[in-house]
Design an enzyme around this catalytic site. Structure first.
Site, PDB file in Angstrom:
ATOM      1  N   ASP A 132      27.977  -4.662 -22.134  1.00 40.37           N
ATOM      2  CA  ASP A 132      27.570  -5.180 -20.833  1.00 40.37           C
ATOM      3  C   ASP A 132      28.808  -5.820 -20.184  1.00 40.37           C
ATOM      4  O   ASP A 132      29.863  -5.960 -20.812  1.00 40.37           O
ATOM      5  CB  ASP A 132      26.408  -6.166 -20.973  1.00 40.37           C
ATOM      6  CG  ASP A 132      25.631  -6.298 -19.654  1.00 40.37           C
ATOM      7  OD1 ASP A 132      26.122  -5.836 -18.610  1.00 40.37           O
ATOM      8  OD2 ASP A 132      24.529  -6.882 -19.673  1.00 40.37           O
ATOM      9  N   TYR A 133      28.652  -6.218 -18.946  1.00 45.52           N
ATOM     10  CA  TYR A 133      29.751  -6.703 -18.100  1.00 45.52           C
ATOM     11  C   TYR A 133      30.545  -7.840 -18.785  1.00 45.52           C
ATOM     12  O   TYR A 133      30.012  -8.940 -18.957  1.00 45.52           O
ATOM     13  CB  TYR A 133      29.141  -7.209 -16.795  1.00 45.52           C
ATOM     14  CG  TYR A 133      30.066  -7.270 -15.612  1.00 45.52           C
ATOM     15  CD1 TYR A 133      29.837  -6.479 -14.493  1.00 45.52           C
ATOM     16  CD2 TYR A 133      31.150  -8.132 -15.586  1.00 45.52           C
ATOM     17  CE1 TYR A 133      30.668  -6.539 -13.382  1.00 45.52           C
ATOM     18  CE2 TYR A 133      31.988  -8.192 -14.490  1.00 45.52           C
ATOM     19  CZ  TYR A 133      31.742  -7.401 -13.395  1.00 45.52           C
ATOM     20  OH  TYR A 133      32.562  -7.466 -12.298  1.00 45.52           O
TER      21      TYR A 133
END
Ligand code: BGC
Length: 755
Positions: free
Chosen positions: A261-262
């Site tokens: 994820d980011y």
């Protein structure tokens, strides 16, 4: 890659640095974002061969331009994998996932995903960061909006339908994209409902409940999975080798790509498990193939691959060969994904401007969105049949949200254009054959600080400078001069979504005050609630004559809702989440484990365990139960019948049959739900588990038998002290089989299944 070249040949020609480059994922930054980018130097990265994938593009032209640079401007001409958040539609926005799950109509869910895939693929997008399949039982958590709700069985069916819809039969097809199940795992179990917080879960609950939709999505063929930000039982998911490499790949047999994820790898440092090199190594070895936005792989893996990593303080010793092997393995997965989605056949095949223009918001897509919006509306109360609105009735449509485009799409519709959304006012004026007049009535919120936070991605609150008194008076005057009041109240779209946990689950105060005032106007009041989460609606349910939970319906939300209000469509939704009576009741779900107390004793105080919850609110069930929702006709269910009546060890399954009858005056649909209780087991079990459901549409007076097959395997469950030692067991003996139209009002029969 030239035609005929294999991934083996290609990898043989790549340097280690180029292989690491394939593991790097950046954002083009053309839309809203949720983190702090660590690099934007896409051009330089491409020239160095240090970029594998890109997300956040907003046009075919942009995808084509980046792809040209990638193919022509790098040594091996490896195409970029373009990805995007396509959570509930791409350009045509469908209702929020929590709403779509509430349709209990998996053919509809699949159809919305097909449309989303076609629109995204036409713009060159080959992978979507969806479906989000996090089980969510805590309404404080803002991302419950993106989730399929509280129940693992329903969420698993949603995961399968979404994967089928997004990927279709052939990932190379021009209308297919690779799905990405997220966020693995237990992101929705965040302590206190605080976004990003960690989860502590017993292995059986972790795998049996939170990982179940991932298991189902993988079995349905999902091509990728995204790791979650949170830690599970003390280990951050981006470094959770036991769950990613062990359970997901090992036990579940997942062979696809795992995406971070980011800045999820970078954030492992904040989790406190080591410096940048350590966390990069841990994530790689755990099985995270692509690094999103953190560039930690880029910064660290060359050195670790050359020298290995020894960090006695955090107990890591990795030799260079292990790192090189892991880089090879992840690079191969990235290249295989590119091959699977057709990029090596023709990197530009999916950049089709004409097709994109033809498909974007196509009339058929809008029609589906309108149908979906109605199918997701949950009618919670309809006293005196105030809905559907009588033809010719003069309607006072009140509320800021009733004449609002900016909020209609709901959270995280990153490629949707709010200007394309129909408002409820427009929808009702088009649909209702009677006067529809509008007044704002109240601001959405009255706290300017909250208003500023809600405006994070652009103005959605639009505070009216008038005094509240003046707005209320205007709304009351309109109400008095009308036959019926339709008040649209609730959350702004950014009240839910990422980093939007709430400590209070009420409709914001100014809108609550408006309802109190309108309820005294002597006219029937229909309250339409827009929200991205289950709200506490106890007081509102008392004040309003009819109550509709419309969620956020997307591009055609305004028209879909108008269809429901006017009776052109039935409200099709049945709650995919229990609605709490009070905020303090969450987390909440219908299958809470059985307990020894509270019990019905002599002292009132001991009855529910809560001191301050009225007796008429079931302590473990909330105000409106899971599975609940009304339509415009009535249904009756008979008690279930089970054959064989005395199953034995030789029987692999039983058939549960139930007769359902439309006892109302019009054709309509309902959802027959099958639940099971295992009252005597070797450990404490859920009070009830959903095991089947079927949507049935019947004419007035018509009856139908619905049959469910319940396998012995469906009665089995997981036991074990650790993830690695979990076993599926079943306890012969008594089972209670329930059928109902929600999780609370059930007809039950007991069966004995002998060994
Ligand atoms: C979210 C993901 C999303 C990613 C890219 C993150 O903040 O948790 O769900 O896919 O951003 O936008």
């Amino acid at each position: 890659m030239a035609q005929g070249t294999s991934i083996d040949d290609l990898m043989a020609r790549m340097t280690l640095a180029e292989k690491i480059g394939q593991l790097n994922l950046l954002s083009a930054g053309e839309g809203p974002e949720t983190g702090s980018p660590r690099s934007r130097d896409i051009r330089a990265r491409l020239a160095e061969g240090r970029l594998g994938a890109l997300f956040g593009t907003k046009s075919v032209r942009s995808v084509r331009a980046w792809q040209e640079l990638a193919v022509a401007g790098s040594r091996h001409g490896i195409p970029l994998l373009f990805a995007e958040d396509v959570i509930h539609g791409h350009r045509t926005i469908f209702p929020l996932p929590i709403a779509l799950a509430s349709s209990w109509d998996m053919a509809l869910v699949e159809a919305t995903a097909r449309v989303a895939a076609a629109e995204a693929a036409a713009e060159g997008i080959r992978q979507v960061y969806a479906p989000m399949v996090d089980i969510a039982r805590d309404a404080r958590w803002g991302r419950i909006a993106e989730s399929p709700g509280e129940d693992p069985f329903l969420a698993a069916r949603y995961a399968e339908a979404m994967v089928r819809g997004l990927q279709g039969a052939d990932l190379r097809a021009p209308d297919a994209v690779a799905a990405c199940l997220k966020h693995f795992v237990a992101y929705g179990a965040a302590a206190g409902g605080r976004d990003y917080d960690n989860a502590s879960l017993a292995p059986a609950e972790l795998i049996g409940v939170y990982a179940e939709p991932f298991r189902a999505g993988v079995a349905a063929g999902a091509a990728s999975v995204m790791a979650a930000f949170n830690a599970v039982n003390g280990q951050p998911m981006h470094a959770h080798r036991k769950l990613i490499d062990g359970w997901l790949r090992g036990t579940c047999g997942f062979e696809g790509l795992v995406v971070a994820d980011y800045t999820g790898i970078h954030e492992l440092m904040a989790h406190g498990i080591g410096d940048r090199e350590t966390v990069a190594a841990l994530a790689l070895v755990a099985g995270v193939d692509i690094d999103m936005m953190g560039e930690d792989y880029l910064a660290c893996l060359d050195r670790i691959a050359a020298e290995g990593l020894v960090r006695p303080d955090v107990g890591i010793e990795i030799d260079p060969a292990q790192v090189v092997e892991a880089i090879d393995r992840s690079c191969r997965r990235v290249l295989e994904m590119k091959e699977r989605v057709g990029l090596f056949d023709d990197p530009f095949r999916y950049c089709d401007e004409a097709r994109a223009a033809r498909l974007t918001l196509a009339p058929a897509h809008r029609d589906l969105a309108r149908r979906a919006a109605a199918a997701c509306c949950v009618l919670l109360k309809n006293a005196g049949g105030v809905l559907p609105l009588a033809p010719g009735a003069r309607v006072a449509l009140i509320g800021r949200l009733a004449d609002d485009r900016a909020n209609m799409l709901g959270t995280w519709a990153v490629s949707g254009d709010p200007a394309e959304a129909a408002t409820i006012l427009e929808g009702l004026r088009e649909t209702h054959d009677g006067e529809v007049r509008h007044a704002v009535g109240a601001n959405l919120v009255d706290d300017p600080e909250i208003a500023a936070r809600l405006d994070v991605f652009g103005p959605i609150v639009r505070l009216d400078p008038r005094q509240e008194r003046e707005m209320t008076a205007e709304a009351l005057a309109l109400a008095t001069d009308s036959d019926v009041v339709v008040l649209v109240a609730g959350e702004a779209k950014e009240h839910s979504g990422e980093s939007a946990s709430r400590t209070e689950l009420d409709i914001p105060a100014p809108q609550r005050r408006l309802l109190e005032a309108l309820a005294g106007a002597g006219k029937p009041v229909v309250l339409v609630v827009l929200a991205g989460r289950p709200l506490v609606l106890a007081r509102e349910a008392g004040l309003a004559d009819a109550l509709v939970l419309g969620w956020f319906g997307g591009t055609e939300g305004g028209r879909g809702l108008a269809d429901v209000l006017t009776g052109r469509a039935e409200p099709g939704g049945r709650l995919a989440v229990s609605l709490p009576a009070r905020t303090g009741q969450v987390p909440l779900h219908h299958g809470a484990e059985t307990t020894g107390r509270p019990w019905t004793g002599r002292f009132e105080k001991f009855r529910t365990g809560y001191l301050d919850l009225p007796d008429d609110v079931p302590p473990a069930g909330g105000l409106y139960p899971f599975g609940f929702g009304l339509g415009y006709t009535d249904f009756e269910l008979d008690a279930p019948r089970v054959t064989p009546t005395r199953p034995t060890g030789g029987d692999r399954y039983v058939t549960v049959t139930v007769a359902v009858r439309n006892t109302g005056a019009q054709r309509g649909a309902t959802v027959v739900q099958l639940y099971v209780t295992d009252p005597v087991a070797r450990c404490v079990r859920p009070s009830r588990e959903l095991k089947g459901f079927e949507r049935v549409t019947l004419d007035p007076g018509e009856a139908r038998e619905v049959a469910f097959t319940l396998g012995r395997e469906d009665l089995a469950y997981l036991v074990g002290e650790t993830i690695g030692t979990l076993e599926r067991v079943w306890d012969p003996g008594t089972f209670v089989i329930h059928v109902g139209l929600n999780a609370r009002d059930l007809r039950s029969v007991e069966i004995a299944w002998t060994p």
